[in-house]
Design a protein around this motif. Structure first.
Motif: not given
Length: 280
Positions: A142-147, A164-179
């Motif tokens: 949720a906090d990182t800006e790294q890709k 917490a690693l199976f939630t919609q919010a977590f998956y959304g954060d993973c998507k945001r942090c992928l190159s």
């Protein structure tokens, strides 16, 4: 004779003989026990659930790591959420990556496994490409800006600290942090026993990614048949690569694996009917 009893699934239990307790403690996060078993060697269990063993860890770690990294083909920056035993990190560092970041909730897991299960990490925590962050994986995302090119969620089951690693919010954060063209791989349980877990993950992942697939790996101590791993990306070509492409990329690594092969990689996405029926 003393036995460890795992009761992860209602109505079903597996028992492992405890030859010798190497370590047992309750940290602020979870109960840990490390013991020797005559079949599986050294066994790590967290909160009463087997996480890894010396004898069968390679099934899981090789498929969790090599499938996304070989499919990506050019990953330089890899993130592992969980995985404090070091097995996934070990396999990531067999690829020519520039950086491998591991986020582990409980420092005790890393210290315990480095000392008493050194064969899993094989010095990976000392590799100059490795960066370790101790903390909550969900909060880190949720906090990182790294890709990252590849994100590997080497988590426990969706209960306690791992929920917490199976939630919609977590998956959304993973998507945001992928190159662009990146891959997220998730641990989604043994569907024979954990059908709802797979269905929920499929629904949530498809809200974030245009292309979501699942593949399987058999792990002897993860009872109930094959485990499913999620493969999520916005590049639809990655989990449909031909065996010839996979074989060329794997050969270039010049490594030896005990379970993963390019043919197993390709075949792992061909799911049996009872698993396909659970995926929305």
């Amino acid at each position: 004779m003393t036995w460890f009893s795992e009761t992860l699934h209602p109505g079903y239990c597996q028992h492992l003989e405890i030859g010798h307790v190497v370590f047992e403690d309750k940290t602020e996060h979870q109960h840990l026990i490390l013991f020797d078993n005559p079949i599986f060697g050294r066994v790590l269990a967290l909160d009463g659930i087997v996480q890894t063993t010396e004898r069968d860890e390679f099934f899981y770690h090789e498929m969790l790591v090599h499938v996304p990294l070989v499919a990506h083909g050019a990953a330089q920056n890899v993130l592992i959420i969980g995985g404090g035993d070091g097995g996934s990190l070990r396999e990531v560092l067999r690829h020519p990556v520039e950086h491998a970041t591991l986020v582990e909730l409980d420092r005790t897991v890393i210290d315990l496994c480095t000392e008493h299960l050194p064969g899993l990490s094989q010095g990976a925590f000392d590799d100059p490409r490795t960066q370790v962050h101790i903390g909550n994986g969900g909060r880190f995302m949720a906090d990182t800006e790294q890709k990252f090119d590849v994100i590997i969620v080497d988590s426990t089951d969706p209960m306690g600290p791992g929920e917490a690693l199976f939630t919609q919010a977590f998956y959304g954060d993973c998507k945001r942090c992928l190159s662009p063209g990146g891959v997220l791989v998730t641990q989604n349980g043994v569907p024979f026993f954990q059908a709802d877990e797979l269905t929920r993950a499929g629904r949530r992942l498809r809200q974030e990614f245009s292309d979501v697939g699942f593949y399987t790996v058999p792990v002897p101590t993860y009872v109930g048949g094959p485990m499913t791993l999620g493969f999520s990306t916005d590049n639809p070509d990655l989990h449909r690569l031909g065996t010839d492409v996979l074989a060329a990329r794997f050969a270039a690594l010049e490594i030896t694996t005990r379970y993963y092969t390019p043919h197993v990689h390709r075949a792992a996405f061909d799911l049996p009917g009872y698993i396909t029926a659970l995926i929305p």
